[in-house]
Write a protein that holds these residues in place. Structure first.
Motif, PDB file in Angstrom:
ATOM      1  N   ASP A   1       6.900  -2.700   2.115  1.00  0.00           N
ATOM      2  CA  ASP A   1       5.560  -2.351   2.597  1.00  0.00           C
ATOM      3  C   ASP A   1       4.945  -3.569   3.284  1.00  0.00           C
ATOM      4  OD1 ASP A   1       2.868  -1.739   2.949  1.00  0.00           O
ATOM      5  OD2 ASP A   1       2.398  -1.654   0.813  1.00  0.00           O
ATOM      6  N   PRO A   2       4.762  -3.528   4.598  1.00  0.00           N
ATOM      7  CA  PRO A   2       4.162  -4.666   5.302  1.00  0.00           C
ATOM      8  C   PRO A   2       2.638  -4.679   5.253  1.00  0.00           C
ATOM      9  CG  PRO A   2       4.720  -2.966   6.879  1.00  0.00           C
ATOM     10  CD  PRO A   2       5.183  -2.462   5.538  1.00  0.00           C
ATOM     11  N   ASP A   3       2.029  -3.710   4.578  1.00  0.00           N
ATOM     12  CA  ASP A   3       0.574  -3.537   4.641  1.00  0.00           C
ATOM     13  C   ASP A   3      -0.128  -3.850   3.315  1.00  0.00           C
ATOM     14  OD1 ASP A   3       0.927  -2.663   7.282  1.00  0.00           O
ATOM     15  OD2 ASP A   3       1.336  -0.629   6.590  1.00  0.00           O
ATOM     16  N   ALA A   4       0.375  -4.841   2.607  1.00  0.00           N
ATOM     17  CA  ALA A   4      -0.226  -5.215   1.328  1.00  0.00           C
ATOM     18  C   ALA A   4      -1.180  -6.402   1.489  1.00  0.00           C
ATOM     19  CB  ALA A   4       0.872  -5.558   0.321  1.00  0.00           C
ATOM     20  N   PRO A   5      -2.407  -6.273   0.999  1.00  0.00           N
ATOM     21  CA  PRO A   5      -2.988  -5.087   0.366  1.00  0.00           C
ATOM     22  C   PRO A   5      -3.504  -4.052   1.354  1.00  0.00           C
ATOM     23  CG  PRO A   5      -4.595  -6.843   0.365  1.00  0.00           C
ATOM     24  CD  PRO A   5      -3.327  -7.421   0.951  1.00  0.00           C
TER      25      PRO A   5
ATOM     26  N   GLU B   1       5.586  -9.105   3.034  1.00  0.00           N
ATOM     27  CA  GLU B   1       5.776  -7.719   2.672  1.00  0.00           C
ATOM     28  C   GLU B   1       5.836  -7.608   1.145  1.00  0.00           C
ATOM     29  OE1 GLU B   1       9.625  -6.909   4.413  1.00  0.00           O
ATOM     30  OE2 GLU B   1       8.986  -7.883   6.255  1.00  0.00           O
ATOM     31  N   TRP B   2       5.420  -6.477   0.613  1.00  0.00           N
ATOM     32  CA  TRP B   2       5.588  -6.198  -0.816  1.00  0.00           C
ATOM     33  C   TRP B   2       6.762  -5.247  -0.900  1.00  0.00           C
ATOM     34  CZ3 TRP B   2       5.839  -3.208  -5.158  1.00  0.00           C
ATOM     35  CH2 TRP B   2       5.348  -3.752  -6.355  1.00  0.00           C
TER      36      TRP B   2
ATOM     37  N   HIS C   1      -0.616   2.946   4.312  1.00  0.00           N
ATOM     38  CA  HIS C   1       0.380   1.879   4.302  1.00  0.00           C
ATOM     39  C   HIS C   1       1.690   2.449   4.839  1.00  0.00           C
ATOM     40  CE1 HIS C   1      -1.469  -1.075   1.216  1.00  0.00           C
ATOM     41  NE2 HIS C   1      -2.429  -0.245   1.618  1.00  0.00           N
ATOM     42  N   ARG C   2       2.477   1.603   5.487  1.00  0.00           N
ATOM     43  CA  ARG C   2       3.799   2.005   5.963  1.00  0.00           C
ATOM     44  C   ARG C   2       4.850   1.589   4.932  1.00  0.00           C
ATOM     45  NH1 ARG C   2       3.230  -1.517  11.220  1.00  0.00           N
ATOM     46  NH2 ARG C   2       2.159  -2.735   9.605  1.00  0.00           N
TER      47      ARG C   2
END
Length: 212
Positions: free
Chosen positions: A96-100, A109-110, A144-145
């Motif tokens: 997930d590149p959209d954290a948070p 990334e998470w 989120h992606r």
């Protein structure tokens, strides 16, 4: 008559090959367009894979190049398949590149899942580096992606990554699948897919699981 028949067969085969090529080309371009249109390129990888992997969840939903799913629908480990060579080993990642959030991705990334040394596409027989964790986007952070990527390994590898359970969120943020791929000489991803999700009622349950 025999010559004419053979010529007709050759033409039909050639036409069928062109049709298959056009279908494949459309599929390849749709994956690239989706990865670039949603910013997965360059936020996650510098180059889009050419084909999409098949990701299906026990809830019945499937991942389809940016479709919107819910954390409740994706809470369990999915079945992932791709066009694998039986004699090759692969890496599968979900990140997930959209954290948070996509606006402020300070933990980019998470990563949610990381498996290496997968023989063919038998994920269960691979070496789990990070156990699967479903989507847990914080409230009011929008979509989120969640990106799935498959890399073909140059051979069986020895990974020195920490082994992470699905009972903690430690050591998952600040990951980069592109840097991981460079570290182990994996090249570009050969297949990929992604979905989008935002907060729902399952997320607090997931946070408790992770010790939050």
């Amino acid at each position: 008559m025999g010559c004419l028949l053979r010529l007709a067969i050759v033409l039909l085969l050639a036409e069928g090959t062109m049709v298959n090529f056009r279908v494949l080309s459309r599929a390849m371009s749709s994956v690239a367009r989706a990865f670039e249109g949603h910013g997965v390129v360059p936020d996650v990888v510098p180059k889009a894979p050419t084909t999409d992997i098949k990701v299906k969840y026990p809830s019945g939903v499937e991942v389809n190049l940016g479709n919107e799913l819910t954390p409740t629908q994706v809470k369990d480990v999915p079945t992932v398949t791709w066009n694998a060579k039986p004699e090759s080993y692969y890496v599968l990642a979900m990140t997930d590149p959209d954290a948070p959030s996509r606006k402020e991705p300070k933990f980019r990334e998470w990563h949610h899942w990381l498996v290496g040394n997968i023989p063919g596409n038998n994920v269960a027989a691979g070496e789990t580096l990070s156990q699967y964790v479903g989507s847990g986007p914080p409230p009011e952070t929008g979509l989120h992606r969640y990106v799935f990527l498959v890399y073909e390994q140059p051979g069986k590898l020895t990974f020195d990554e920490p082994r992470l359970t699905n009972r903690s969120g430690d050591n998952r943020g600040g990951f980069s699948i592109a840097k991981f791929a460079a570290k182990y000489n994996l090249g570009d991803p050969i297949e990929g897919n992604f979905y989008q999700a935002e907060f729902d009622d399952y997320v607090p349950i997931l946070y408790k699981q992770l010790g939050g």
